[in-house]
Design an enzyme around this catalytic site. Structure first.
Site: not given
Ligand code: GDP
Ligand code: IMO
Ligand code: MG
Length: 431
Positions: A13-14, A16, A40-42, A225, A303
């Site tokens: 969730d960085e 990406k 989950g990439h938002t 991840q 969620g």
């Molecule tokens: P991913 O799984 O690495 O793609 O990351 P996620 O999408 O799960 O989580 C990142 C969240 O932060 C998403 O809701 C993005 O819309 C949001 N986001 C990404 N970059 C930024 C940023 O620089 N600032 C803020 N406020 N939100 C960001």
């Molecule tokens: P993105 O791509 C954050 C975590 C789960 C759990 C562990 C193992 O959005 O960064 P799994 O269902 O893979 O067997 O769960 O890994 N996990 C994540 N945490 N972002 C994710 O994906 C994750 N995918 C799995 O919460 O701790």
């Molecule tokens: Mg994510």
């Protein structure tokens, strides 16, 4: 634009998805190399929000070809639903999306087994996303899985193979877990219908990636991840079941190392984790709550509230080392705008020692206490800034410290969820 690998440097969730979307303009391919619908990439494009689980983030750029690589585990039911939902929002998917025939198929029994296994582990559970990832990879390594290429078989073969696999999983479900068996015939018939929908997208990855291998087309490799969730290099057993680190790009695509190009690590300006396992810089009180609300830190897949804490330098340096990260992208700097002070862990206290490195495994890490360096917060928001020089000086000092300590250039800083809220700093942030 050269080839690049986008790797999560923390516990996922960085951001990406946002970075891949920002960088995918003009590339020929975006390729996912591991994981499944646990990701989950938002991505926000204006007011339109897209949450992608299986489909690569490049799909939002018209003309970019997207590949689900062989290192993935793909639930055909979820994939069909994700494709249809995107198409309903006006995104052209079929025609751009291809699926490696060697990717493994994630079946409904994998999901059921994931839930049951987690239930049995109780307090020692991993806190998985419940998407069946572990059981699907288990089938892969014990050589009992179905692959996406099987969906190109004649319908009666698909049905027969599906029934055979479901019946065998039913034995485990009813005998070991005393759970209800799954309806084998119904599911196998559904699989035949899904095969009609997905088979036209299934390709031989070695053939379609020939132009990438030969340097005639460019590719962005999208990780899911993050490094600390890697099955081999993460905080085992609190990890996912695939290689999110650099080796996963090679095994998950079948491409040789020379085509990978630059290796970019994505790091949040602070740190989050979903699920269980050690997290030395976790903030359990009000500060953690403030970060969670400011950053909208709720899982895109389940969620769940994400656990929040300060940036962890030993962990980040470990990610730089393991992956050979050459470019760092710091995301969500704007979330720190409201913090009066910002802390960074520079090392850990473990028993009577001070460590400046990340100890392997979960045991030692769970006993580590962070040693912090404190920075003053900034006097104005970073979110409206579009150039390094515009950033508040306190924010720049924070970034300069991270760059120096990480030993890799910070080549980009994200200051908001929108595409244009991005500052590119190809020569680093230290002037
Ligand atoms: P991913 O799984 O690495 O793609 O990351 P996620 O999408 O799960 O989580 C990142 C969240 O932060 C998403 O809701 C993005 O819309 C949001 N986001 C990404 N970059 C930024 C940023 O620089 N600032 C803020 N406020 N939100 C960001
Ligand atoms: P993105 O791509 C954050 C975590 C789960 C759990 C562990 C193992 O959005 O960064 P799994 O269902 O893979 O067997 O769960 O890994 N996990 C994540 N945490 N972002 C994710 O994906 C994750 N995918 C799995 O919460 O701790
Ligand atoms: Mg994510």
């Amino acid at each position: 634009m050269d080839n690049r690998v986008i790797i999560g440097g923390q516990w996922g969730d960085e951001g990406k998805g946002k970075v891949v979307d920002a960088l995918s303009e003009g590339v020929d391919w975006v390729i996912r190399y591991q994981g499944g619908a646990n990701a989950g990439h938002t991505i926000f494009i204006g007011e339109q929000k897209h949450v992608l689980h299986l489909v690569p983030s490049g799909i939002l750029r018209p003309g970019v070809k997207c590949l689900l690589g062989g290192g993935m585990v793909i639930d055909p039911w979820s994939l069909r639903d994700e494709i249809l939902a995107l198409e309903q929002r006006g995104v052209e998917v079929r025609g751009h999306l291809q699926i490696s025939a060697s990717a493994h198929m994630l079946m409904p029994y994998h999901q059921r087994l994931d839930e049951l296994r987690e239930g049995r582990l109780k307090r020692q559970s991993i806190g998985t996303t419940g998407k069946g990832i572990g059981p699907a990879y288990l089938d892969k390594v014990q050589r009992t899985g179905m692959r996406m290429g099987d969906l190109r078989l004649p319908p009666e073969h698909i049905e027969r193979k599906g029934i055979e696999k479901i019946l065998s999983a039913n034995e485990l479900l009813s005998e070991f877990y005393q759970a209800d068996p799954l309806p084998s015939r119904v599911l196998a018939e559904e699989l035949v219908v899904l095969a009609k929908f997905l088979a036209p997208l299934i390709v031989d990855p070695h053939q379609v990636l020939r132009p990438v291998r030969e340097g005639r087309e460019t590719a962005l490799f999208e990780g899911a991840q993050g490094t600390l969730l890697d099955i081999d290099h993460g905080t085992y057993p609190f990890v996912t079941s695939s290689n999110c680190t650099i080796g996963g790009v090679l095994t998950g695509t079948g491409l040789p190392p020379k085509v990978l190009g630059e290796i970019d690590g994505i790091f949040k300006a602070y740190l989050t984790r979903v699920g269980n396992g050690p997290f030395p810089t976790e903030l359990l009180g009000e500060e953690g709550e403030t970060l969670r609300e400011a950053g909208g830190e709720y899982g895109a897949t389940t969620g769940r509230a994400r656990r929040c804490g300060w940036f962890d330098l030993p962990a980040a340096r470990y990610a730089v080392d393991v992956n050979g990260i050459t470019g760092v992208i710091i995301t969500k700097l704007d979330v720190l705008d409201i913090m009066p002070t910002v802390k960074v862990a520079t090392g850990y206290e473990l028993d009577d020692e001070v460590l400046d490195y990340f100890p392997v495994g979960s045991g030692a890490l769970s006993r580590c206490r962070p040693v912090y360096r404190e920075f003053p917060g900034w006097d104005r928001p970073s979110a409206p800034c579009r150039a390094l020089a515009d950033l508040p000086s306190a924010a720049r000092k924070y970034l300069e410290f991270l760059e120096e300590q990480l030993g890799a250039l910070i080549i980009g800083v994200s200051v908001g969820r929108e595409r244009e809220q991005m500052i590119w700093t190809p020569t680093g942030v230290t002037t």
